[in-house]
Design an enzyme around this catalytic site. Structure first.
Site, PDB file in Angstrom:
ATOM      1  N   GLU A 198      30.088  34.607  40.352  1.00 18.50           N
ATOM      2  CA  GLU A 198      31.281  35.240  40.890  1.00 18.50           C
ATOM      3  C   GLU A 198      31.035  36.741  41.084  1.00 18.50           C
ATOM      4  O   GLU A 198      30.626  37.442  40.158  1.00 18.50           O
ATOM      5  CB  GLU A 198      32.396  34.981  39.871  1.00 18.50           C
ATOM      6  N   ASP A 224      32.874  34.936  34.858  1.00 20.46           N
ATOM      7  CA  ASP A 224      33.343  35.745  33.741  1.00 20.46           C
ATOM      8  C   ASP A 224      34.116  34.867  32.771  1.00 20.46           C
ATOM      9  O   ASP A 224      34.769  33.913  33.183  1.00 20.46           O
ATOM     10  CB  ASP A 224      34.291  36.849  34.256  1.00 20.46           C
ATOM     11  N   ASP A 244      36.903  35.045  31.560  1.00 22.96           N
ATOM     12  CA  ASP A 244      38.329  35.391  31.542  1.00 22.96           C
ATOM     13  C   ASP A 244      39.085  34.436  32.467  1.00 22.96           C
ATOM     14  O   ASP A 244      38.502  33.523  33.039  1.00 22.96           O
ATOM     15  CB  ASP A 244      38.533  36.851  31.958  1.00 22.96           C
ATOM     16  N   ASP A 261      40.444  34.742  35.408  1.00 24.26           N
ATOM     17  CA  ASP A 261      39.990  34.723  36.797  1.00 24.26           C
ATOM     18  C   ASP A 261      38.736  33.865  36.947  1.00 24.26           C
ATOM     19  O   ASP A 261      38.610  33.070  37.878  1.00 24.26           O
ATOM     20  CB  ASP A 261      39.662  36.142  37.287  1.00 24.26           C
TER      21      ASP A 261
END
Ligand code: 0RA
Length: 643
Positions: free
Chosen positions: A430, A503, A505, A507
C-alpha cells in the site's frame, strides 16, 4: 438367528443426532452435492477396502455398480469390520463405525492405519447420505448383516449364516436423492479411478462389475507407478527422451514409504501427478514441492560437476522440468490436508523427507547412467535455449520470462530476477513510500514489489466491467500473469506467494479486505491452492540494552515488556506510524526475509464456503475492521519451510 446387540430404542435417537450434521451440511464432509460429491461416497468406501488391502489383510476388492446405475457394493476379503460389542458404546463396533462421525481407525490404531484426511473415516458419512446401506461381515465362520436408512439402523446386527468360509466386508449403499442433485453414478469415472488405484498400490487387484453396461473389468498392475507413468506418456503421445523412467521406492525410518517415477519427454510442459497414500492430491503440496526441489538440485549439481553448462546460458527450474512426467506417491501415517477439498498435502516434514531421499537416489542414478543423464541435460539445455531465443510465440506466452510478455507487466512493478514461480514472491504494498522501502529492503532475486496507490475498488459492489477498468486491480492481474475468472490458470501464475503488505492500522486492514474480496471473487483458485498470504509488519520496536524486539500489536508489546521487566535496562518503545517510515533494513528483517518474518496464509475453512460467501457479502460496505478480523481469524499461521 441370534441377535448380537440388545439395546436399540434409546440408541436410535443418539445415532440420528450423531449424523445429523452430515445430512444438514453434506458439503462440509464430501465437498458438495453434485456429481463429484456423489462419487466421493464411492471413494470413501473403496478407500477403506484398499486400506485393508495395502495393510496386508486383503488381496482382492470387488466393486459392483448395480443395474439401477445408482447403487454400489464394495466387497473385500480382509479381516472384516469388528462385530464384537464395543466396550463403552454397548453396541457392535461395526455399528459404532457406521453411525459415529470420525470413528474409523480409532478402534485399533496400531493395526488399522487410515489414509486420513477426508478418507478412511468416512463410512458413517456415506451411511448418513445413503437412502439405504447394508453392511455384511464374514468373521469366525459367521455371516453378519445390518441394515440402515439415512444413517439410522433399521435392524440390529444379525447372524444370518454360520459355517461360512473366509473373512471380509461387504458394503452396499444407494445414495439419497434428497441430498444429491443427481444420483446417477458414472461407470467411466468409477472405472478410471479404480484402475489408477491399482497402479498406485502395486499388487492390488480390483474387479469392477459394471452391470449398467454389462461389463467386467479386472485391474492389477504389478508395475505400479512406473507402469502408470508410461501409460500417461503414451496416452499423451509424448515422446520420451530416454528409454526408461527413473524409479525409486524407499521405506522411511519413521514409517511409511516414498515412491517416485520420473521420465523426461519432448512435451512442452511438465506433468506431475502427486498422491498421498494412493489418493490424488490435485493441488500438490509439500511432497510435490520436495520432489521439485530435489529434481532441480540434483540436475543442477550434475550439470555443474560435469561442466555441462554453457557460458551465458542461465538454466531455470522451469527449463529443468520442461517435458518432465513425474509421479510422487508418499505413504505416511498422519497426512494433514489443506484446501477446500483436502487435495493439498500440508505436512511440513514431507518436503524435506521426499527431497532428501530423492536427491541422493536421483543423483546416484544420473552418475551411474551417463547416457540417460546426457539425454536429460540435452533436453534441458534445449529448453533453456528455446526460451532465450523465444522461438515460438506460443511458447513465449507460456513463459513468464519471455521478453514480449514482460511488456505486459505494469510499469510500477519492481519485478524479481528469478523466473521460477515456486521461489518467486509478489508483495502488493500500500502506498508509494512504503513501496519504496520495500523495494530497497527486498531480495531482488526472488521478491517483487507492486505498490498500490490509494484505495482499491470494492469488487463486491462493482460490475465486472468496472472491476476490469480499475487500474490498481488490473495491475495486479497483469503482474500475476495467470488471467482471471473462468480463464484463470494457476499454471501461469508468476509468483507462488502473493503477499499483501499493508499498514497495521484500519486503513491497511480496509485495503487488505478489498484486495481479498477481489481475489475471492475473481481469482478464487489462488486462495484455494494456498498462494495468498498476509504479511505481518510490526507495530512497535522495543529496544532494551543491546537487544531489539518487534511487536505485532499491543498484546505482543505487553508480552515482551513483561518479559523484559526483570532486566535492568529500561526498554525504549517506538510505534511505527506506517510502513513508509520503516528503514528498508528493518522492513527486511521483520517482514520480508523468509528466515525471520511471519506470514499468515489466507485459507477458507473447509466446508465454510457458504459462510464466507455470506459474510463477505453481508459485511462489505460497512465498517472495515470487523471484516478484516473475520478473514484474519481464518488465516492460519504459516511457518516458512526450510529450502
Ligand atoms: C477396524 C479394525 C479392524 C478392521 C477394520 C476396521 C476393517 C475395516 C474395513 C473397512 C472396509 N473393509 C474393512 N476391513 C476391516 C481390525 C479387526 C481385527 O483386528 O480383526
Amino acid at each position: 438367528m441370534a441377535e448380537v446387540a440388545t439395546t436399540y430404542t434409546g440408541k436410535d435417537i443418539q445415532v440420528l443426532e450423531g449424523l445429523e450434521p452430515v445430512r444438514r451440511r453434506p458439503g462440509m464432509y464430501i465437498g458438495g452435492t453434485g456429481k463429484a460429491g456423489l462419487h466421493h461416497l464411492v471413494w470413501e468406501i473403496v478407500d477403506n477396502a484398499v486400506d485393508e488391502a495395502t495393510n496386508g489383510y486383503a488381496s482382492q476388492i470387488e466393486v459392483v455398480l448395480h443395474k439401477d446405475g445408482r447403487s454400489l457394493t464394495v466387497t473385500d476379503n480382509g479381516r472384516g469390520i469388528p462385530v464384537d460389542k464395543h466396550p463403552t458404546k454397548k453396541v457392535p463396533t461395526i455399528e459404532v463405525i457406521l453411525t459415529t462421525l470420525h470413528a474409523g481407525g480409532k478402534f485399533d490404531g496400531a493395526s488399522y492405519i487410515t489414509s486420513g484426511g477426508l478418507h478412511g473415516v468416512g463410512s458413517s458419512v456415506v451411511n448418513a447420505l445413503s437412502e439405504e446401506l447394508v453392511a455384511e461381515v464374514k468373521r469366525d465362520g459367521t455371516l453378519y448383516r445390518q441394515t440402515y436408512e439415512r444413517g439410522a439402523p433399521t435392524s440390529k446386527l444379525k447372524k444370518v449364516k454360520t459355517g461360512v468360509r473366509g473373512t471380509g466386508t461387504s458394503i452396499f449403499f444407494r445414495p439419497d436423492p434428497d441430498i444429491f442433485e443427481t444420483v446417477t453414478l458414472d461407470p467411466a469415472v468409477i472405472a478410471e479411478t479404480l484402475e489408477v488405484k491399482t497402479y498406485l498400490n502395486a499388487g492390488l487387484k480390483i474387479v469392477f462389475k459394471d452391470e449398467v453396461n454389462g461389463q467386467r473389468h479386472e485391474y492389477e498392475h504389478e508395475g505400479g507407478i512406473a507402469e502408470y507413468l508410461e501409460k500417461l506418456i503414451v496416452d499423451d503421445t509424448a515422446r520420451p527422451v530416454h528409454p526408461e523412467a527413473f524409479v525409486v521406492r524407499q521405506e522411511l525410518e519413521e514409517g511409511g514409504r516414498i515412491e517416485v517415477a520420473l521420465h523426461w519427454t519432448e512435451a512442452p510442459k511438465e506433468q506431475i501427478h502427486s498422491f498421498v497414500n494412493g489418493i490424488p492430491t490435485r493441488f500438490g503440496g509439500t511432497h510435490e514441492q520436495g520432489m521439485k526441489d530435489a529434481v532441480t538440485k540434483s540436475v543442477r549439481n550434475y550439470i555443474d560437476t560435469h561442466d555441462l553448462g554453457q557460458k551465458k546460458l542461465d538454466i531455470t527450474a522451469d527449463d529443468i522440468r520442461e517435458g518432465l512426467y513425474g509421479i510422487v506417491n508418499l505413504f505416511i501415517v498422519e497426512p494433514q490436508f489443506q484446501g477446500q477439498t483436502k487435495e493439498r498435502l500440508n505436512n511440513p516434514e514431507a518436503r524435506s523427507v521426499v527431497s532428501g531421499v530423492l536427491r541422493i537416489d536421483f543423483e546416484q542414478y544420473l552418475n551411474a547412467h551417463p547416457t540417460v543423464a546426457e539425454a536429460i541435460v540435452t533436453r534441458i539445455v534445449q529448453a533453456a535455449k528455446a526460451r532465450v531465443a523465444s522461438r515460438s510465440a506460443a511458447q513465449q506466452a507460456r513463459r513468464k520470462s519471455a521478453v514480449s510478455h514482460r511488456l505486459n507487466l505494469p510499469g510500477k512493478l519492481a519485478d524479481c530476477s528469478s523466473t521460477d514461480p515456486t521461489e518467486s514472491e509478489l508483495f502488493i504494498v500500500e502506498g508509494d513510500s512504503a513501496g519504496g522501502s520495500a523495494k530497497q529492503g527486498r531480495n531482488r532475486n526472488t521478491q517483487a514489489i507492486l505498490p498500490l496507490r490509494g484505495k482499491v475498488l470494492n469488487a463486491e459492489q462493482a460490475t465486472t466491467a468496472k472491476v476490469s477498468a480499475n487500474k490498481e486491480l488490473s495491475n495486479i492481474v497483469d503482474a500475476l500473469g495467470c488471467g482471471l475468472g473462468d480463464d484463470l490458470d494457476t499454471g501461469k501464475l508468476r509468483y507462488h506467494k502473493v503477499i499483501l503488505l499493508m499498514d497495521a492500522d484500519s486503513d491497511g486492514h480496509h485495503i487488505a479486505t478489498l484486495l481479498l474480496t477481489f481475489l475471492y471473487r475473481y481469482m478464487r483458485p489462488l486462495i484455494d491452492e494456498g498462494y495468498v498470504y498476509i504479511a505481518q509488519p510490526p507495530l512497535y520496536r522495543i529496544d532494551a540494552g543491546k537487544e531489539t524486539y518487534w511487536a505485532l500489536d499491543e498484546a505482543d508489546r505487553e508480552k515482551i515488556l513483561k518479559k523484559l521487566a526483570k532486566g535492568r535496562a529500561k526498554p525504549e518503545i517506538q510505534r511505527f506510524k506506517g510502513l513508509g517510515e520503516m528503514m528498508p533494513a528493518t522492513l527486511n528483517e521483520t517482514t520480508l526475509d523468509p528466515a525471520t518474518r511471519r506470514l499468515l496464509q489466507v485459507t477458507i475453512p473447509d466446508g465454510e464456503k457458504l459462510e464466507t460467501e455470506n459474510t463477505i457479502s453481508d459485511l462489505m460496505g460497512r465498517d472495515s475492521t470487523p471484516r478484516f478480523e473475520f478473514i484474519m481469524s481464518h488465516a492460519a499461521e504459516v511457518e516458512e519451510l526450510d529450502v
